[in-house]
Design a protein around this motif. Structure first.
Motif, PDB file in Angstrom:
ATOM      1  N   ARG B 104     -32.044  31.110 -35.032  1.00 34.98           N
ATOM      2  CA  ARG B 104     -33.323  31.213 -35.750  1.00 34.98           C
ATOM      3  C   ARG B 104     -33.433  30.129 -36.814  1.00 34.98           C
ATOM      4  O   ARG B 104     -34.465  29.465 -36.933  1.00 34.98           O
ATOM      5  CB  ARG B 104     -33.428  32.610 -36.383  1.00 34.98           C
ATOM      6  CG  ARG B 104     -34.606  32.798 -37.295  1.00 34.98           C
ATOM      7  CD  ARG B 104     -34.713  34.250 -37.766  1.00 34.98           C
ATOM      8  NE  ARG B 104     -34.999  34.324 -39.191  1.00 34.98           N
ATOM      9  CZ  ARG B 104     -35.078  35.457 -39.894  1.00 34.98           C
ATOM     10  NH1 ARG B 104     -34.861  36.618 -39.317  1.00 34.98           N
ATOM     11  NH2 ARG B 104     -35.344  35.438 -41.172  1.00 34.98           N
ATOM     12  N   LEU B 107     -34.070  26.777 -35.230  1.00 32.82           N
ATOM     13  CA  LEU B 107     -35.463  26.686 -34.783  1.00 32.82           C
ATOM     14  C   LEU B 107     -36.412  26.474 -35.970  1.00 32.82           C
ATOM     15  O   LEU B 107     -37.259  25.572 -35.965  1.00 32.82           O
ATOM     16  CB  LEU B 107     -35.826  27.970 -34.031  1.00 32.82           C
ATOM     17  CG  LEU B 107     -37.097  27.980 -33.197  1.00 32.82           C
ATOM     18  CD1 LEU B 107     -36.992  27.023 -32.017  1.00 32.82           C
ATOM     19  CD2 LEU B 107     -37.385  29.399 -32.680  1.00 32.82           C
ATOM     20  N   PHE B 108     -36.264  27.296 -36.976  1.00 25.07           N
ATOM     21  CA  PHE B 108     -37.138  27.206 -38.152  1.00 25.07           C
ATOM     22  C   PHE B 108     -36.977  25.850 -38.850  1.00 25.07           C
ATOM     23  O   PHE B 108     -37.944  25.290 -39.353  1.00 25.07           O
ATOM     24  CB  PHE B 108     -36.839  28.331 -39.152  1.00 25.07           C
ATOM     25  CG  PHE B 108     -37.315  29.696 -38.715  1.00 25.07           C
ATOM     26  CD1 PHE B 108     -37.746  29.932 -37.419  1.00 25.07           C
ATOM     27  CD2 PHE B 108     -37.321  30.759 -39.614  1.00 25.07           C
ATOM     28  CE1 PHE B 108     -38.175  31.195 -37.016  1.00 25.07           C
ATOM     29  CE2 PHE B 108     -37.761  32.030 -39.222  1.00 25.07           C
ATOM     30  CZ  PHE B 108     -38.178  32.245 -37.925  1.00 25.07           C
ATOM     31  N   ILE B 187     -44.338  29.897 -41.539  1.00 22.10           N
ATOM     32  CA  ILE B 187     -43.478  30.529 -40.528  1.00 22.10           C
ATOM     33  C   ILE B 187     -43.360  31.982 -40.941  1.00 22.10           C
ATOM     34  O   ILE B 187     -42.724  32.287 -41.951  1.00 22.10           O
ATOM     35  CB  ILE B 187     -42.080  29.877 -40.475  1.00 22.10           C
ATOM     36  CG1 ILE B 187     -42.200  28.383 -40.187  1.00 22.10           C
ATOM     37  CG2 ILE B 187     -41.210  30.560 -39.413  1.00 22.10           C
ATOM     38  CD1 ILE B 187     -40.898  27.608 -40.376  1.00 22.10           C
ATOM     39  N   HIS B 204     -42.469  39.159 -33.767  1.00 19.50           N
ATOM     40  CA  HIS B 204     -41.943  37.828 -33.517  1.00 19.50           C
ATOM     41  C   HIS B 204     -42.296  36.956 -34.710  1.00 19.50           C
ATOM     42  O   HIS B 204     -43.135  37.317 -35.536  1.00 19.50           O
ATOM     43  CB  HIS B 204     -42.487  37.240 -32.215  1.00 19.50           C
ATOM     44  CG  HIS B 204     -43.901  36.766 -32.282  1.00 19.50           C
ATOM     45  ND1 HIS B 204     -44.945  37.604 -32.609  1.00 19.50           N
ATOM     46  CD2 HIS B 204     -44.459  35.543 -32.082  1.00 19.50           C
ATOM     47  CE1 HIS B 204     -46.081  36.917 -32.593  1.00 19.50           C
ATOM     48  NE2 HIS B 204     -45.819  35.670 -32.282  1.00 19.50           N
ATOM     49  N   TYR B 205     -41.610  35.845 -34.815  1.00 21.89           N
ATOM     50  CA  TYR B 205     -41.957  34.879 -35.854  1.00 21.89           C
ATOM     51  C   TYR B 205     -42.880  33.835 -35.247  1.00 21.89           C
ATOM     52  O   TYR B 205     -42.756  33.500 -34.068  1.00 21.89           O
ATOM     53  CB  TYR B 205     -40.701  34.211 -36.416  1.00 21.89           C
ATOM     54  CG  TYR B 205     -39.978  35.097 -37.382  1.00 21.89           C
ATOM     55  CD1 TYR B 205     -40.283  35.060 -38.737  1.00 21.89           C
ATOM     56  CD2 TYR B 205     -39.008  35.989 -36.949  1.00 21.89           C
ATOM     57  CE1 TYR B 205     -39.630  35.882 -39.644  1.00 21.89           C
ATOM     58  CE2 TYR B 205     -38.353  36.824 -37.839  1.00 21.89           C
ATOM     59  CZ  TYR B 205     -38.672  36.762 -39.189  1.00 21.89           C
ATOM     60  OH  TYR B 205     -38.026  37.590 -40.078  1.00 21.89           O
ATOM     61  N   GLN B 206     -43.782  33.380 -36.057  1.00 25.80           N
ATOM     62  CA  GLN B 206     -44.762  32.430 -35.569  1.00 25.80           C
ATOM     63  C   GLN B 206     -44.864  31.250 -36.535  1.00 25.80           C
ATOM     64  O   GLN B 206     -44.996  31.446 -37.740  1.00 25.80           O
ATOM     65  CB  GLN B 206     -46.112  33.131 -35.473  1.00 25.80           C
ATOM     66  CG  GLN B 206     -47.030  32.546 -34.445  1.00 25.80           C
ATOM     67  CD  GLN B 206     -48.337  33.323 -34.361  1.00 25.80           C
ATOM     68  OE1 GLN B 206     -49.213  33.135 -35.184  1.00 25.80           O
ATOM     69  NE2 GLN B 206     -48.446  34.190 -33.379  1.00 25.80           N
ATOM     70  N   TRP B 207     -44.744  30.071 -35.952  1.00 26.40           N
ATOM     71  CA  TRP B 207     -44.977  28.846 -36.728  1.00 26.40           C
ATOM     72  C   TRP B 207     -46.448  28.486 -36.580  1.00 26.40           C
ATOM     73  O   TRP B 207     -46.949  28.390 -35.459  1.00 26.40           O
ATOM     74  CB  TRP B 207     -44.090  27.742 -36.150  1.00 26.40           C
ATOM     75  CG  TRP B 207     -44.334  26.359 -36.654  1.00 26.40           C
ATOM     76  CD1 TRP B 207     -44.612  25.967 -37.928  1.00 26.40           C
ATOM     77  CD2 TRP B 207     -44.278  25.150 -35.869  1.00 26.40           C
ATOM     78  NE1 TRP B 207     -44.732  24.595 -37.993  1.00 26.40           N
ATOM     79  CE2 TRP B 207     -44.532  24.069 -36.743  1.00 26.40           C
ATOM     80  CE3 TRP B 207     -44.025  24.875 -34.522  1.00 26.40           C
ATOM     81  CZ2 TRP B 207     -44.547  22.736 -36.303  1.00 26.40           C
ATOM     82  CZ3 TRP B 207     -44.034  23.560 -34.090  1.00 26.40           C
ATOM     83  CH2 TRP B 207     -44.292  22.507 -34.969  1.00 26.40           C
ATOM     84  N   ASP B 399     -41.554  32.380 -31.651  1.00 24.37           N
ATOM     85  CA  ASP B 399     -40.123  32.063 -31.552  1.00 24.37           C
ATOM     86  C   ASP B 399     -39.476  32.657 -30.304  1.00 24.37           C
ATOM     87  O   ASP B 399     -38.263  32.515 -30.127  1.00 24.37           O
ATOM     88  CB  ASP B 399     -39.375  32.531 -32.803  1.00 24.37           C
ATOM     89  CG  ASP B 399     -39.277  34.049 -32.895  1.00 24.37           C
ATOM     90  OD1 ASP B 399     -40.110  34.742 -32.274  1.00 24.37           O
ATOM     91  OD2 ASP B 399     -38.378  34.545 -33.574  1.00 24.37           O
TER      92      ASP B 399
END
Lengths: 504, 504
Positions: B104, B107-108, B187, B204-207, B399
């Protein structure tokens, strides 16, 4: 004929592609432009200005009429009166606009960097957990403040008020696959539904560090050391803050003498934790209600007032765990180099039911703020969830009080947006070339604020000042025909032309 | 006599301070120890082993009896049978143990670094928002999946299912203080209560990246460029993924011909977005129910099947906004250098009601996965909240699907914990000195996994292998008397003694 082929209704593009640019079609002439002296304080192009420009640019298609030609279909029903929503975040919560986000990022980076230096691994858990994880029988404040509800599947869930129960859950789940000791840290948002008094919020971020698998006091010593390291990094000294340290075993030893049942221990601790918040008579009444005799209560309160380890040893004797562990911790603090930061204070018990041994809290020496951070040993938490106990200790460090303290001390960092380059085409036709320039620079790791519209240079300089751009890269026709771009170093005013490939 | 002074009940410390160390009191003899060949695969010290050690070490105080001496008070009622809680995170949510957290973070960090390269500023909003922010009338999937509830103050709140409405709220709130165009990224975790099928999660995480204040298509071009830059960084090429691009104005122009009321536009888009998920007859039925004639529906479906911009231009004519904007975007894509990545596809409309212009989505060319990301222009969103409209576009990038794609392509990075040093005292008495060594190294920016207990060297080497420590620093009596420590470079086996001050 299909109705479509006759639908050439509005040949005008609603977004103008006309160059608005003052120097449109001009070649790049670096000596001609000067940074206006006042551009930093010059009035920004505002929202309402733009909004009205927009509406004048698009509304002449005649959207207001009932029938006839309509300039654009819109998902918003324009005829209805739209109520403006409450633009504030829900009560007790925060937005993080860029300036606040920069501070949060700065703080979290320090949390992360300290954790890294201490060899801790980052973890996280769901912000939404099963309610049962947080329901304990000790009457903690945290229980009454739980942000809990039933989800669409009729599960009782809660926004986590703290991270430790999730840690315990995960550790039980992972079981034998974990090698001990484990050193984990997390930075997570936590929620407490508090009556909104004195500007307390309902959410905050909390930095946690935990060591599991170590019964030795070295674990507590290491954790306090990491907080000290954090304080030092951000400019906070031992004259600003300190740690009050005690052990729940002090209370244990007192209660044991009065044969207080062990399952009351957590409850008694929770009551005592409120000693500075509510009147002493109320404390006594609550303690009495748990079944403690008046004699026991007096003894307890007397012990809690002790601020010296020597005095504690005189009263409890030197052979008990409480005194031995505390002495060990103070001895280690000397070796770790932070003995100036910590002091014994028997009144510290912390407000969570699960602590079993040493407890500590960080406080500001001016006494203006709530506890900055707090933690302790919780060797018995896992068994309350049906797991095998593992010796454990940890701390939580919120993002709110520390910011207050930094403000008080004038230590808040000045954090600005900073881009390496602002790249601008001198003509809209060169927008693609400017994009190419931006892409090249970004591939080299340079940040680029690409001007995506036709704007006068004056505007570009204002923008560069706002984004603290180090360099202005201008793409003009004459130069580009030679494969070159114009560069102006914004701090020095130095200007030159350079081949794109040579631009580093 | 106070009952306390007689309470010397358990002189034994429950946590042993006895050195368990094989080499206890030994001087540091570097040539004597060798890294055992198999230490990497050696069995780790497990949880249950430690738990039983613990219980044998602490339980002999006699806690099991009803009365008499009790070894330790405990907050957990031991006599009750404790039900083991469900150790899994709530359905549809995730824990992030260290190995998942590293992914994670990786990615972030790429999300953040790309955003920084593009000159975007990070922002965030509360994960808990007012429900009204997400309730739109278009029948979006998102509305049925809202994680909403009533808080203790009887407010309707929801865990955010997306970030854009919060952005709009904040932009309205900030109003004139914002200078345009603003380029923001976030994010954030988003929640959707979905029936759990095919392993879809509920969070979920979203950019997100958004540009506000720019009516020009350069904004869309820049946003897609940033996603391309992200893909390239993580090893994804244009043969792996592409972008399907269209414009809602294509639909607008069709619907306009059939005099479809503009407030139905969002609804029609939502229905069309489901075109690949539900049978075509169902789509037709739903469209018909909104009031569209069969002729209009057929025309619509025909236009939606177009995959070529030239063909679109033939049908719609070249003068409308839809075609002009799309042509402009494809022309810019060439200049930005990503024309290989994008293709026109009229069937793309996206599932959110608020889009008004160009829409796009990233897809995997093997067609195995859901959309990787998606976005578009939403020039009218702010007025639906009662604010002044500002031209706007943005995208969301989750993500989850990207990780699936990286797995498919064998591109998942190998991410390990890596510490610079493991520092260990050869005797528990030297623990304080080891702490001093660790503190010195950390002050120099070196990460240190400090061994906080007495352990045999074999264990230390195993630990060093697990944490990928580069260097072992041993603190032994003989060396320390000379102010020196022993160092072993773990990759080469090189060993030497060095003064603490000279250790870099």
């Amino acid at each position: 004929m299909s109705p479509l082929s006759s639908s050439l209704l509005n040949p005008r593009l609603s977004f103008s592609l006309k160059p608005l640019f003052l120097f449109s079609q001009s070649s790049f002439a670096p000596r001609k432009f000067q940074i206006p002296r006042q551009f930093v304080s010059a009035k920004r192009k505002t929202f309402s200005a733009l909004a009205s420009e927009q509406s004048s640019a698009t509304d002449n298609g005649g959207r207001s009429g009932g029938g006839g030609r309509s300039g654009a279909l819109s998902p918003s029903p324009v005829v209805e009166e739209v109520q403006r929503i409450d633009v504030n975040p829900p009560k007790g919560t925060r937005d993080f606009p860029p300036e606040d986000m920069r501070l949060r990022t700065w703080l979290f980076n320090h949390f992360r960097e300290v954790s890294r230096l201490f060899g801790f691994e980052e973890v996280d858990y769901p912000v939404l957990e099963s309610e049962v994880l947080f329901i304990r029988k000790a009457g903690e404040e945290i229980r009454d403040q739980l942000y809990c509800f039933e989800d669409r599947g009729n599960r009782r869930v809660a926004l986590r008020p703290e991270l430790t129960p999730s840690l315990a859950r995960l550790v039980i789940q992972k079981g034998k696959s974990l090698s001990l000791p484990l050193k984990w840290f997390a930075i997570g948002q936590c929620w407490r539904y508090e009556r909104m008094t004195r500007g307390r919020r309902r959410e905050h971020y909390q930095w946690n560090m935990d060591i599991l698998g170590l019964p030795e006091v070295t674990a507590e010593a290491e954790l306090i050391s990491s907080i000290v390291a954090f304080f030092k990094r951000i400019g906070i000294t031992e004259s600003d803050v300190g740690f009050k340290v005690s052990s729940r075993k002090v209370l244990q030893e007192v209660l044991r003498c009065y044969s207080v049942p062990e399952n009351l221990f957590g409850k008694v601790c929770i009551i005592i934790d409120k000693i500075e918040k509510i009147p002493i008579d109320e404390i006594k009444r609550e303690l009495n209600a748990t079944g403690l005799s008046e004699e026991a209560i007096e003894e307890l309160l007397q012990v809690l007032s002790i601020k010296s380890l020597t005095k504690l040893e005189e009263i409890l004797g030197g052979a008990g765990e409480a005194v031995a562990e505390l002495k060990e911790l103070f001895s280690l603090a000397e070796k770790f180099g932070y003995s100036e930061w910590i002091q014994f204070d028997a009144s510290v018990v912390r407000g969570l039911a699960y602590y079993t041994g040493i407890v500590f809290e960080g406080f500001d020496r001016q006494g203006k703020l709530r506890a900055i951070c707090g933690g302790g040993r919780y060797d018995r938490l896992l068994s309350t969830f049906g797991g095998d106990d593992v010796p454990a200790c940890g701390f939580g460090f919120g993002d709110a009080v520390i910011v207050e303290l930094l403000k008080e001390k004038g230590l808040l960092p000045k954090l600005n947006l900073e881009v390496d380059n602002i790249v601008c085409a001198l003509d809209y036709d060169l927008q693609g070339v400017a994009a190419e320039v931006a892409t090249k620079l970004r591939e080299k790791g340079q940040s680029v604020d690409l001007v995506l519209e036709s704007k006068p240079l004056k505007w570009v300089f204002k923008r560069a000042a706002r984004t603290n751009a180090q360099r202005l890269v201008l793409v003009g026709n004459t130069e580009w025909q030679k494969g070159m771009v114009g560069v102006k170093i914004l701090s020095s005013g130095e200007q030159y032309e350079i081949k794109l490939d040579e631009l580093e």
